[in-house]
Scaffold this motif. Structure first.
Motif, mmCIF file in Angstrom:
data_model
loop_
_atom_site.group_PDB
_atom_site.id
_atom_site.type_symbol
_atom_site.label_atom_id
_atom_site.label_comp_id
_atom_site.label_asym_id
_atom_site.label_seq_id
_atom_site.Cartn_x
_atom_site.Cartn_y
_atom_site.Cartn_z
ATOM 1 N N ASN A 48 28.968 45.721 45.495
ATOM 2 C CA ASN A 48 28.967 47.146 45.846
ATOM 3 C C ASN A 48 30.363 47.668 46.132
ATOM 4 N N GLY A 49 31.244 47.535 45.169
ATOM 5 C CA GLY A 49 32.588 48.007 45.418
ATOM 6 C C GLY A 49 33.501 47.898 44.218
ATOM 7 N N VAL A 50 34.795 47.864 44.523
ATOM 8 C CA VAL A 50 35.838 47.800 43.506
ATOM 9 C C VAL A 50 36.813 46.691 43.886
ATOM 10 N N MET A 51 37.199 45.899 42.901
ATOM 11 C CA MET A 51 38.182 44.849 43.136
ATOM 12 C C MET A 51 39.435 45.158 42.326
ATOM 13 N N VAL A 52 40.551 44.546 42.713
ATOM 14 C CA VAL A 52 41.824 44.798 42.041
ATOM 15 C C VAL A 52 42.526 43.474 41.763
ATOM 16 N N ARG A 53 43.080 43.364 40.561
ATOM 17 C CA ARG A 53 43.864 42.183 40.181
ATOM 18 C C ARG A 53 45.337 42.567 40.185
ATOM 19 N N ASP A 54 46.121 41.882 40.989
ATOM 20 C CA ASP A 54 47.549 42.144 41.087
ATOM 21 C C ASP A 54 48.250 41.683 39.816
ATOM 22 N N ALA A 55 49.075 42.563 39.253
ATOM 23 C CA ALA A 55 49.715 42.266 37.973
ATOM 24 C C ALA A 55 50.679 41.096 38.055
ATOM 25 N N GLU A 56 51.377 40.953 39.163
ATOM 26 C CA GLU A 56 52.405 39.916 39.265
ATOM 27 C C GLU A 56 51.822 38.541 39.582
ATOM 28 N N SER A 57 50.929 38.500 40.559
ATOM 29 C CA SER A 57 50.412 37.203 41.014
ATOM 30 C C SER A 57 49.109 36.797 40.333
ATOM 31 N N GLY A 58 48.381 37.775 39.786
ATOM 32 C CA GLY A 58 47.067 37.488 39.234
ATOM 33 C C GLY A 58 45.985 37.367 40.290
ATOM 34 N N ARG A 59 46.355 37.584 41.550
ATOM 35 C CA ARG A 59 45.383 37.486 42.642
ATOM 36 C C ARG A 59 44.371 38.626 42.570
ATOM 37 N N ILE A 60 43.124 38.300 42.859
ATOM 38 C CA ILE A 60 42.051 39.292 42.837
ATOM 39 C C ILE A 60 41.530 39.489 44.253
ATOM 40 N N ASP A 61 41.551 40.730 44.718
ATOM 41 C CA ASP A 61 41.077 41.078 46.056
ATOM 42 C C ASP A 61 40.081 42.227 45.965
ATOM 43 N N SER A 62 39.343 42.417 47.037
ATOM 44 C CA SER A 62 38.481 43.587 47.123
ATOM 45 C C SER A 62 39.331 44.789 47.500
ATOM 46 N N LEU A 63 39.155 45.888 46.800
ATOM 47 C CA LEU A 63 39.819 47.143 47.142
ATOM 48 C C LEU A 63 38.954 47.928 48.117
ATOM 49 N N VAL A 64 37.669 48.040 47.793
ATOM 50 C CA VAL A 64 36.724 48.696 48.694
ATOM 51 C C VAL A 64 35.349 48.091 48.468
ATOM 52 N N ILE A 65 34.629 47.893 49.556
ATOM 53 C CA ILE A 65 33.228 47.478 49.495
ATOM 54 C C ILE A 65 32.447 48.386 50.429
ATOM 55 N N HIS A 66 31.412 49.000 49.913
ATOM 56 C CA HIS A 66 30.629 49.960 50.683
ATOM 57 C C HIS A 66 29.155 49.694 50.389
ATOM 58 N N PRO A 67 28.329 49.567 51.402
ATOM 59 C CA PRO A 67 26.922 49.232 51.157
ATOM 60 C C PRO A 67 26.176 50.272 50.338
ATOM 61 N N GLU A 68 26.684 51.508 50.286
ATOM 62 C CA GLU A 68 25.998 52.560 49.532
ATOM 63 C C GLU A 68 26.631 52.804 48.158
ATOM 64 N N MET A 69 27.657 52.048 47.810
ATOM 65 C CA MET A 69 28.271 52.163 46.487
ATOM 66 C C MET A 69 27.536 51.221 45.540
ATOM 67 N N SER A 70 26.277 51.538 45.316
ATOM 68 C CA SER A 70 25.383 50.644 44.582
ATOM 69 C C SER A 70 25.470 50.910 43.076
ATOM 70 N N TRP A 71 25.730 49.869 42.329
ATOM 71 C CA TRP A 71 26.078 49.873 40.914
ATOM 72 C C TRP A 71 27.250 50.822 40.665
ATOM 73 N N PRO A 72 28.454 50.442 41.104
ATOM 74 C CA PRO A 72 29.649 51.204 40.744
ATOM 75 C C PRO A 72 29.874 51.082 39.241
ATOM 76 N N ASP A 73 29.796 52.197 38.558
ATOM 77 C CA ASP A 73 29.745 52.186 37.098
ATOM 78 C C ASP A 73 31.111 52.427 36.466
ATOM 79 N N THR A 74 31.599 53.658 36.556
ATOM 80 C CA THR A 74 32.799 54.055 35.845
ATOM 81 C C THR A 74 33.940 54.346 36.806
ATOM 82 N N LEU A 75 35.161 54.068 36.373
ATOM 83 C CA LEU A 75 36.367 54.400 37.120
ATOM 84 C C LEU A 75 37.155 55.467 36.375
ATOM 85 N N ALA A 76 37.817 56.343 37.130
ATOM 86 C CA ALA A 76 38.633 57.388 36.520
ATOM 87 C C ALA A 76 39.771 57.755 37.452
ATOM 88 N N TRP A 77 40.893 58.166 36.868
ATOM 89 C CA TRP A 77 42.035 58.613 37.654
ATOM 90 C C TRP A 77 42.016 60.129 37.787
#
Length: 400
Positions: free
Chosen positions: A325-354
């Motif tokens: 229920n959220g969004v994760m981010v992969r750091d370009a330099e290290s390749g590390r993957i972390d959670s950016l945001v997790i929210h119990p009501e963000m159920s099936w996060p589908d599309t991302l846009a800027w």
């Protein structure tokens, strides 16, 4: 990494719902728009019929994109049937409510007219305010008619069509194909498309490379291990198996370009492997299929399967995390993957846009409930459809 995400999820529930990725300043997500059931801006009589016939039960918001002025456009692919009034819309205010106004017009959303938009899922708006509209062609899963599967380029500033490409039989299978998402490189004039291939067994997944300058396309990685579902992969949302009777099977889905446009990333929805290819190889239509397959890289095994993805100018990769229920981010330099945001009501996060201010927008739509016929439209515990704004700082906006 699984442990980190699990801890973050628990903290999010207790603290109102936000976790932060390392290396960037982040504020709590904001709900921009929400609906228990989608409302269209059609005029009194059509709107009344839409409600009386409960057509809203067939309408699901999937994608959202913003232009340079901050206008929001949404896709509602006609998976539920031709009765859905429009498959592409612009959000407009009506009092305190957001309504969906058919875009570019009602005529251009006429179901059954192959020249009009039939079932738009993925679309993109480039830095010149040109919308690249990907039409699946299929309505309610039926085979698409000739010319219905297409890519239309629409100038938002002048409100006119610039170009279209109708996918031929070498590009798509009119029974099996499920044109899912698109990413655009305005510098080279190329676009890259995922085909999930869900309407056949085995899946008919693949990637499509489109060359705007020559108005031609090429299908690659067709029915390969890189574009179909991972055997035995089963996932759950909110502790609920996705599809109650049979596991969901979907091939190539999320897709993104690196900040320098030199790398294409994608994933299969039914799976958690992140793949990549050099775009120089994809742009050269003389490179053989065998060469492309041997050049595919396995970038990472992700903590969750993902639906939507995008990248910033620095090459950091943002991916929705369906199982968390959220969004994760992969750091370009290290390749590390972390959670950016997790929210119990963000159920099936589908599309991302800027957004034009550098904020990241997320659509959540409880897709797992909708496909199972378990969505409540009158009084759900959480609004069925939401558009969230994640006001990220120090991560610049990518104008494609």
């Amino acid at each position: 990494m699984y442990k980190k995400l699990a801890i973050a999820a628990g903290a999010a529930v207790l603290a109102g719902a936000v976790s932060m990725a390392a290396g960037g300043t982040f504020m709590a997500p904001q709900v921009v728009a929400e609906w228990n059931r989608l409302e269209y801006d059609l005029g009194r009589a059509p709107e009344r019929a839409y409600v009386d016939k409960k057509v809203y039960e067939k309408a699901l918001v999937q994608g959202a994109k913003l232009d340079s002025r901050g206008n929001i456009y949404v896709s509602t692919a006609r998976w539920g049937g031709a009765e859905v009034p429009a498959t592409l819309s612009k959000l407009v205010r009506r009092g305190k409510e957001w309504k969906l106004r058919p875009f570019p017009s009602r005529a251009m959303n006429k179901a059954g007219d192959r020249r009009a938009l039939q079932a738009v899922l993925g679309f993109e708006i480039d830095r010149d305010d040109v919308m690249w509209i990907l039409d699946q062609g299929h309505i309610a899963g039926a085979p698409s008619k000739p010319g219905a599967e297409k890519l239309v380029r629409w100038d938002l500033k002048r409100n006119r069509e610039l170009q279209r490409y109708e996918f031929g039989d070498a590009d798509t299978d009119k029974t099996c194909s499920f044109l899912n998402d698109i990413v655009v490189d305005s510098d080279s004039g190329f676009a890259y498309i995922t085909d999930s291939g869900i309407f056949c067994d085995p899946l008919h997944g693949g990637l499509i490379v489109y060359d705007r300058k020559r108005n031609r396309a090429r299908r690659v990685l067709d029915r390969s291990v890189f574009t179909t579902d991972e055997a035995g992969f089963v996932f759950r949302i909110d502790n609920r198996p996705v599809l109650g009777k049979t596991p969901m099977r979907t091939g190539a889905d999320g897709i993104a370009l690196s900040g320098d446009k030199q790398t294409l990333y994608w994933t299969n929805l039914t799976g958690n492997r992140l793949y990549s290819l050099d775009t120089a190889l994809l742009r050269d239509f003389d490179v053989s299929e065998a060469e492309l397959r041997s050049a595919v890289k396995l970038v990472a095994v992700l903590p969750s399967n993902t639906d939507g993805m995008t990248a910033d100018r620095d090459g950091n990769l943002y991916m929705t995390a369906l199982m968390h229920n959220g969004v994760m981010v992969r750091d370009a330099e290290s390749g590390r993957i972390d959670s950016l945001v997790i929210h119990p009501e963000m159920s099936w996060p589908d599309t991302l846009a800027w957004g034009p201010d550098g904020s990241l927008y997320v659509v959540s739509n409880h897709l797992h409930l909708w496909v199972d016929g378990a969505m409540k439209f009158d009084d759900p515990s959480t609004p069925n459809f939401r558009i969230w704004r994640l006001p990220i700082k120090k991560r610049p906006y990518t104008a494609q």
